[in-house]
Design a protein around this motif. Structure first.
Motif, PDB file in Angstrom:
ATOM      1  N   GLU A 157       0.828  -1.210   0.000  1.00  0.00           N
ATOM      2  CA  GLU A 157       0.000   0.000   0.000  1.00  0.00           C
ATOM      3  C   GLU A 157       0.870   1.271   0.000  1.00  0.00           C
ATOM      4  O   GLU A 157       0.703   2.169  -0.828  1.00  0.00           O
ATOM      5  CB  GLU A 157      -0.922  -0.032   1.226  1.00  0.00           C
ATOM      6  CG  GLU A 157      -1.858   1.145   1.311  1.00  0.00           C
ATOM      7  CD  GLU A 157      -2.490   1.248   2.702  1.00  0.00           C
ATOM      8  OE1 GLU A 157      -1.966   0.609   3.636  1.00  0.00           O
ATOM      9  OE2 GLU A 157      -3.492   1.956   2.830  1.00  0.00           O
ATOM     10  N   GLY A 158       1.818   1.310   0.932  1.00  0.00           N
ATOM     11  CA  GLY A 158       2.689   2.481   1.037  1.00  0.00           C
ATOM     12  C   GLY A 158       3.597   2.634  -0.173  1.00  0.00           C
ATOM     13  O   GLY A 158       3.867   3.748  -0.635  1.00  0.00           O
ATOM     14  N   GLN A 159       4.074   1.494  -0.687  1.00  0.00           N
ATOM     15  CA  GLN A 159       4.979   1.536  -1.849  1.00  0.00           C
ATOM     16  C   GLN A 159       4.238   2.065  -3.087  1.00  0.00           C
ATOM     17  O   GLN A 159       4.786   2.858  -3.859  1.00  0.00           O
ATOM     18  CB  GLN A 159       5.547   0.143  -2.139  1.00  0.00           C
ATOM     19  CG  GLN A 159       6.249  -0.511  -0.959  1.00  0.00           C
ATOM     20  CD  GLN A 159       7.472   0.259  -0.493  1.00  0.00           C
ATOM     21  OE1 GLN A 159       8.052   1.022  -1.252  1.00  0.00           O
ATOM     22  NE2 GLN A 159       7.868   0.070   0.739  1.00  0.00           N
ATOM     23  N   SER A 162       3.834   5.652  -2.782  1.00  0.00           N
ATOM     24  CA  SER A 162       5.104   6.336  -3.056  1.00  0.00           C
ATOM     25  C   SER A 162       5.341   6.467  -4.566  1.00  0.00           C
ATOM     26  O   SER A 162       5.772   7.520  -5.054  1.00  0.00           O
ATOM     27  CB  SER A 162       6.243   5.554  -2.402  1.00  0.00           C
ATOM     28  OG  SER A 162       7.473   6.131  -2.687  1.00  0.00           O
TER      29      SER A 162
ATOM     30  N   VAL B  52       6.702  -4.423   8.035  1.00  0.00           N
ATOM     31  CA  VAL B  52       6.380  -3.722   6.787  1.00  0.00           C
ATOM     32  C   VAL B  52       7.302  -2.509   6.661  1.00  0.00           C
ATOM     33  O   VAL B  52       7.529  -1.806   7.648  1.00  0.00           O
ATOM     34  CB  VAL B  52       4.902  -3.240   6.806  1.00  0.00           C
ATOM     35  CG1 VAL B  52       4.573  -2.447   5.553  1.00  0.00           C
ATOM     36  CG2 VAL B  52       3.950  -4.406   6.957  1.00  0.00           C
ATOM     37  N   GLU B  53       7.826  -2.295   5.459  1.00  0.00           N
ATOM     38  CA  GLU B  53       8.627  -1.087   5.232  1.00  0.00           C
ATOM     39  C   GLU B  53       7.758  -0.063   4.522  1.00  0.00           C
ATOM     40  O   GLU B  53       7.146  -0.361   3.487  1.00  0.00           O
ATOM     41  CB  GLU B  53       9.860  -1.417   4.401  1.00  0.00           C
ATOM     42  CG  GLU B  53      10.878  -2.213   5.194  1.00  0.00           C
ATOM     43  CD  GLU B  53      12.286  -2.033   4.700  1.00  0.00           C
ATOM     44  OE1 GLU B  53      12.465  -1.754   3.512  1.00  0.00           O
ATOM     45  OE2 GLU B  53      13.216  -2.176   5.521  1.00  0.00           O
ATOM     46  N   VAL B  54       7.706   1.125   5.107  1.00  0.00           N
ATOM     47  CA  VAL B  54       6.848   2.173   4.554  1.00  0.00           C
ATOM     48  C   VAL B  54       7.712   3.356   4.114  1.00  0.00           C
ATOM     49  O   VAL B  54       8.552   3.815   4.889  1.00  0.00           O
ATOM     50  CB  VAL B  54       5.830   2.664   5.617  1.00  0.00           C
ATOM     51  CG1 VAL B  54       4.811   3.604   4.990  1.00  0.00           C
ATOM     52  CG2 VAL B  54       5.137   1.490   6.268  1.00  0.00           C
ATOM     53  N   ARG B  56       8.889   7.007   3.634  1.00  0.00           N
ATOM     54  CA  ARG B  56       8.616   8.305   4.271  1.00  0.00           C
ATOM     55  C   ARG B  56       9.482   9.371   3.601  1.00  0.00           C
ATOM     56  O   ARG B  56      10.682   9.165   3.419  1.00  0.00           O
ATOM     57  CB  ARG B  56       8.983   8.262   5.748  1.00  0.00           C
ATOM     58  CG  ARG B  56       7.987   7.541   6.616  1.00  0.00           C
ATOM     59  CD  ARG B  56       6.859   8.455   7.079  1.00  0.00           C
ATOM     60  NE  ARG B  56       5.838   7.697   7.775  1.00  0.00           N
ATOM     61  CZ  ARG B  56       4.839   7.026   7.184  1.00  0.00           C
ATOM     62  NH1 ARG B  56       4.732   7.037   5.885  1.00  0.00           N
ATOM     63  NH2 ARG B  56       3.949   6.368   7.893  1.00  0.00           N
ATOM     64  N   GLN B  68      12.917   4.347   3.874  1.00  0.00           N
ATOM     65  CA  GLN B  68      12.007   3.253   4.236  1.00  0.00           C
ATOM     66  C   GLN B  68      11.999   3.122   5.763  1.00  0.00           C
ATOM     67  O   GLN B  68      13.045   2.940   6.376  1.00  0.00           O
ATOM     68  CB  GLN B  68      12.469   1.942   3.598  1.00  0.00           C
ATOM     69  CG  GLN B  68      12.504   1.969   2.067  1.00  0.00           C
ATOM     70  CD  GLN B  68      11.116   1.972   1.426  1.00  0.00           C
ATOM     71  OE1 GLN B  68      10.161   1.448   1.982  1.00  0.00           O
ATOM     72  NE2 GLN B  68      11.012   2.572   0.250  1.00  0.00           N
ATOM     73  N   ARG B  71       7.586  -0.741  10.164  1.00  0.00           N
ATOM     74  CA  ARG B  71       6.442  -0.775  11.076  1.00  0.00           C
ATOM     75  C   ARG B  71       6.007  -2.231  11.218  1.00  0.00           C
ATOM     76  O   ARG B  71       6.366  -3.073  10.387  1.00  0.00           O
ATOM     77  CB  ARG B  71       5.327   0.155  10.570  1.00  0.00           C
ATOM     78  CG  ARG B  71       4.381  -0.386   9.565  1.00  0.00           C
ATOM     79  CD  ARG B  71       3.320   0.664   9.217  1.00  0.00           C
ATOM     80  NE  ARG B  71       2.019   0.027   9.149  1.00  0.00           N
ATOM     81  CZ  ARG B  71       1.293  -0.061   8.030  1.00  0.00           C
ATOM     82  NH1 ARG B  71       1.722   0.493   6.914  1.00  0.00           N
ATOM     83  NH2 ARG B  71       0.137  -0.674   8.038  1.00  0.00           N
ATOM     84  N   ASP B  89      -1.357  -2.110  14.841  1.00  0.00           N
ATOM     85  CA  ASP B  89      -0.355  -1.517  13.952  1.00  0.00           C
ATOM     86  C   ASP B  89       0.586  -0.664  14.789  1.00  0.00           C
ATOM     87  O   ASP B  89       0.127   0.156  15.598  1.00  0.00           O
ATOM     88  CB  ASP B  89      -1.071  -0.660  12.897  1.00  0.00           C
ATOM     89  CG  ASP B  89      -0.165  -0.303  11.745  1.00  0.00           C
ATOM     90  OD1 ASP B  89       1.015   0.013  11.994  1.00  0.00           O
ATOM     91  OD2 ASP B  89      -0.631  -0.347  10.594  1.00  0.00           O
ATOM     92  N   ARG B  91       2.127   1.788  14.080  1.00  0.00           N
ATOM     93  CA  ARG B  91       2.031   3.223  13.794  1.00  0.00           C
ATOM     94  C   ARG B  91       1.259   3.956  14.903  1.00  0.00           C
ATOM     95  O   ARG B  91       1.342   5.166  15.021  1.00  0.00           O
ATOM     96  CB  ARG B  91       1.277   3.444  12.480  1.00  0.00           C
ATOM     97  CG  ARG B  91       2.163   3.410  11.269  1.00  0.00           C
ATOM     98  CD  ARG B  91       1.427   3.856  10.050  1.00  0.00           C
ATOM     99  NE  ARG B  91       0.222   3.069   9.790  1.00  0.00           N
ATOM    100  CZ  ARG B  91      -0.440   3.106   8.645  1.00  0.00           C
ATOM    101  NH1 ARG B  91      -0.037   3.880   7.672  1.00  0.00           N
ATOM    102  NH2 ARG B  91      -1.516   2.372   8.450  1.00  0.00           N
TER     103      ARG B  91
END
Lengths: 187, 127
Positions: A157-159, A162, B52-54, B56, B68, B71, B89, B91
């Motif tokens: 989702e985040g990727q 991005s 999970v890598e998010v 930023r 990255q 989380r 989560d 977060r």
């Protein structure tokens, strides 16, 4: 002998007469000169117009191409927003491959353009990161995929967001180029 | 209220860490970044923990860069109904993040240790 002398005299008289009335003083000379100059000017003007028409056609071609690039990237951006929470690994893998191929094909002709390079690098970096993130949720073994609720969605989702952000920046730059090309085309 | 829940989560994850390291809770790797544990005592449930890598966006002196950030997501699914009963989560706050990160490390270490024990059992005895 008398006839030859008379003939010679006549020729000399003609030469003297001709030298007293040079050709450039005659209207025929000026008519021919003016016509020649006008012809040369018209030819130069026609060549200039042809060159301008070619430039305008090139500009129009670039304008149309930029518009189609913008449209294609916008379509990709819309597709990126469609990831579902229940998405399976192989579905997202196929979707990411298709998106990557399309984006790379569309922006490849512009990678050397200095004012686009940063935005294009950001898109490539986002695509690489998404590939890594997808690799990190490859089910092992595949049969266990259903045992992790929304694992692929959580990872991607985040990727995808991005990639979408990077793509939005690039689309903005392409739109600006389209406006510039449109203005040039209009002129 | 939020911190009270966070403290409770911290307590439960600490218990899970201890049980994991003590071998009372046995996790399996479901994919490279997700572990699962099936609870069969009493309620049939599956607990999964995913890293999970998010991405930023970070604005620094050299401009805007994307980093990255890790989380963690802890989920508990009731197996008979296939209903997700817990969805946590990291977060949400720092305490939860630290607790889940610690649990993830413990699970990862325990699985690595099991793998090493297995490898050790395969090796011929030392002379």
């Amino acid at each position: 002998v008398a006839t030859d002398a008379e003939n010679l005299r006549a020729v000399v008289d003609q030469a003297i007469q001709a030298s007293q009335h040079p050709y450039w003083r005659q209207p025929e000379f000026w008519i021919a000169t003016v016509l020649t100059v006008v012809g040369v000017l018209l030819s130069a003007f026609a060549a200039y117009e042809a060159r301008e028409a070619k430039r305008a056609a090139n500009r129009a071609g670039r304008y149309v191409k930029l518009q189609s690039v913008t449209i294609e990237l916008t379509e990709v951006a819309q597709k990126l927003a469609q990831i579902e929470p229940e998405a399976l690994y192989r579905e997202v893998r196929d979707q990411l491959q298709e998106i990557t191929r399309k984006i790379r094909r569309v922006i490849a002709p512009y990678v050397q353009e200095a004012n686009l390079r940063t935005a294009i690098d950001a898109v490539y970096a986002a695509l690489d990161a998404a590939q890594e993130a997808l690799h990190a949720v490859r089910p092992s073994p595949p049969a266990k995929e259903g045992e992790v609720p929304n694992a692929v969605y959580l990872a991607m989702e985040g990727q995808f967001a991005s990639i979408n952000n990077a793509l939005a920046d690039l689309i903005g730059l392409f739109e600006m180029k389209t406006v510039d090309q449109g203005d040039a085309h209009g002129q | 209220m939020a911190s009270e829940i966070s403290e409770q989560i911290k307590k439960y994850t600490a218990r899970l860490v201890a049980d994991t390291l003590g071998g009372r809770v046995v996790w399996t790797r479901l994919n490279p970044t997700t572990f699962g544990w099936d609870s069969t005592d009493g309620t049939q449930a599956r607990v999964t923990l995913q890293e999970v890598e998010v991405p930023r966006v970070v604005v620094g002196p050299s401009g805007r860069t994307v980093r990255q950030v890790k989380r963690y997501v802890l989920q508990a699914t009731d197996l008979p109904t296939r209903q997700v009963r817990l969805d946590l989560d990291s977060r949400q706050d720092e305490i939860i993040h630290a607790s889940l990160a610690e649990l993830y490390r413990a699970v990862s270490d325990s699985i690595s240790q099991r793998g090493l024990d297995y490898l050790s059992s395969l090796l011929p005895p030392e002379n």
